[in-house]
Design an enzyme around this catalytic site. Sequence first.
Site, PDB file in Angstrom:
ATOM      1  N   LYS A  73       0.841  -1.206   0.000  1.00 37.07           N
ATOM      2  CA  LYS A  73       0.000   0.000   0.000  1.00 37.07           C
ATOM      3  C   LYS A  73       0.873   1.253   0.000  1.00 37.07           C
ATOM      4  O   LYS A  73       1.913   1.301   0.666  1.00 37.07           O
ATOM      5  CB  LYS A  73      -0.910  -0.019   1.226  1.00 37.07           C
ATOM      6  CG  LYS A  73      -1.937   1.100   1.293  1.00 37.07           C
ATOM      7  CD  LYS A  73      -2.822   0.922   2.527  1.00 37.07           C
ATOM      8  CE  LYS A  73      -3.898   1.992   2.627  1.00 37.07           C
ATOM      9  NZ  LYS A  73      -4.767   1.787   3.809  1.00 37.07           N
TER      10      LYS A  73
ATOM     11  N   SER B 265      -9.674   1.974   3.049  1.00 39.77           N
ATOM     12  CA  SER B 265      -8.859   2.732   2.124  1.00 39.77           C
ATOM     13  C   SER B 265      -7.906   1.887   1.288  1.00 39.77           C
ATOM     14  O   SER B 265      -7.351   2.373   0.297  1.00 39.77           O
ATOM     15  CB  SER B 265      -8.037   3.778   2.899  1.00 39.77           C
ATOM     16  OG  SER B 265      -7.119   3.160   3.782  1.00 39.77           O
TER      17      SER B 265
ATOM     18  N   SER C 191      -9.981  -0.366   7.094  1.00 37.68           N
ATOM     19  CA  SER C 191      -9.350  -0.209   5.771  1.00 37.68           C
ATOM     20  C   SER C 191      -8.728  -1.463   5.202  1.00 37.68           C
ATOM     21  O   SER C 191      -8.390  -1.497   4.020  1.00 37.68           O
ATOM     22  CB  SER C 191      -8.300   0.911   5.826  1.00 37.68           C
ATOM     23  OG  SER C 191      -8.923   2.162   5.942  1.00 37.68           O
TER      24      SER C 191
END
Length: 462
Positions: A88, A166, A190
Site C-alpha cells: 500500500k 482505504s 481499511s
Amino acid sequence: MPAKDAAIAATQIRTIAEAADALAAGRVTAEALVEMALARIADPAGEGARAYITVAADAARAQARALDALRAAGRAPSPWAGIPIGVKDLFDIAGERTRAGSVVLDDAPPATATAPAVMRLMRAGFVALGRTNMTEFAFSGLGVNPHYGTPKSPWDRATGRLPGGSSSGTAVAVADGMGLAALGTDTGGSCRVPAAMCGVVGFKPTAARVPLAGVLPLAPSLDSVGPLANTVADCALLDALMAGEEDPAPLVPAPLGGLRLGIPRGTYMTEDFDATVARVFERTLARLSVAGARVELFDLPELADISAANATGGFAASESWAWHRRLIAERADRYDPRILARIRRGERLSAADYIKLREDRARIIAAIAPRTAPFDAVITPTCPVVPPALAEVEDEKEYNRINLLLLRNTTVANFLDRCAISLPCHEPGEPPVGLMLMGERMGDARLLAVAAAVEAALRVPR
C-alpha cells in the site's frame, strides 16, 4: 525447469502456501510468479493501472532471478522467497516517495529507510511489485481516488462497483492475482472493508503487534498494519512475519465443535442489512451451527456509547488534523475536497474534547471486555451492503452516507483496540459478502485459529 512449464504452473497458483510448495518442489520459479503478476497488472483490459500507483517491474524481475539462483544453490532466505506481493502506498520504502494516494506529497523527499513491517517481509524474500492505490491519506472506506483512478471491485465490473477503502488497490490486486497478497493498513476498517467488497481475506491485528514506524499516519490511536490475501493462513503468515516472528508455525484451525460465536443483539452491527447480506449471513450462521459451533445472541449496549464518542469526528479527525494542518495551510487546493472536509472536522475539536474522547474510550473498553470474554469471537457481517456502484457516491451526501455505512461495523474493533478479520462467505456467482470475526486485544493467534476453522466450514470452490 522449462520456462513455459513454470509459466503455466504460475497461472494455477492462488495462495502463498501453494506458491511455497511449488517453489520447493521445483514446479514453478520466482521469475514465473513475478512475470504472471506483472502481466496481470499490465493487462489493458484489467484494473492494474488503477490498482497500482507505481510498478517496480525491473527491480521485481531482477530480485526474482536472484532468488531463483539462491534457491538453486540451497541458499533461499525462506520458503517464501520469490513470492510477489503489493505494498500500500502508505509504507516507506527506501529510495521511494510515499504519496499516500495523494498529489499533495509529490515533491516530498524519497524515504531514507524502509518501514519495519515491509523490511521484515523483504528479508524473507517476498518481492514487492509496486505501490498499491488507496483512498487519499487513508481517510475513507469507499476506495475512491480522483488522482489515480478508482479500481473496481471484481464483482459486476460492467456497472463499476466500489472496491472499499482505504486499501482499495491492495484488495483488487489480490482478487485479480496481481500479487499473491498485499499489505494494507486499518484505522476504521481499511483492510476489512475492501476485503469484503472484493471477496478476499483481510486481517486487522491488535495494533501493537506490528510496528507503525515508517507508515504515514491517519490516527495513531487507531492505526494498525494488516495483510490481505486469499486465505486466513496466508494472512496469519504475513502477520507473524511483520510482527517479528522469524519462523512462524503453521496455522492450526481450532476445532469448530463447541466454539462460542457471539452476535450483538439488537445493535447497529446486526441491523439494516441489504437483502443479499441478510440472506448470506443467515445461511452462514446455519452452516456454522450445523458444523458444531454455538451461535449465540448477547447484549452489547455499550456500542451506542462508541457512536456517541465518535460523533464529532473521533480520533481520526483530531489526530489527522494535527498531522495535516501545516500542509493544508500551504496547499489545501491539492487535496480531494471530500477528504479535506473530513480532516478539517478535527480543527473544531479542543484539547478538552480529545481528553474526554480518550477517557470515554477507556471506559467503554473496560465495560465491553466482560461481555465478550465468554465468546471465542464476536461475529457480524463485515459491511451491511454489497458493493455500491461508483456512480452512487458522485453525490456528496451519498458519498458520506455510504462511507459511514461501509465502516459502521468495522470501526468497533479499532475503537476497542482489538483484532478482527473479514473472510468471504458468499458462494460463486453471488455478490461479495464478508463475515467479520472480532477477537480480544492481543488474542490474535486465537482469532486466526477460529477464523481458519470458520473458513474451512464455509469453503466452497471460488
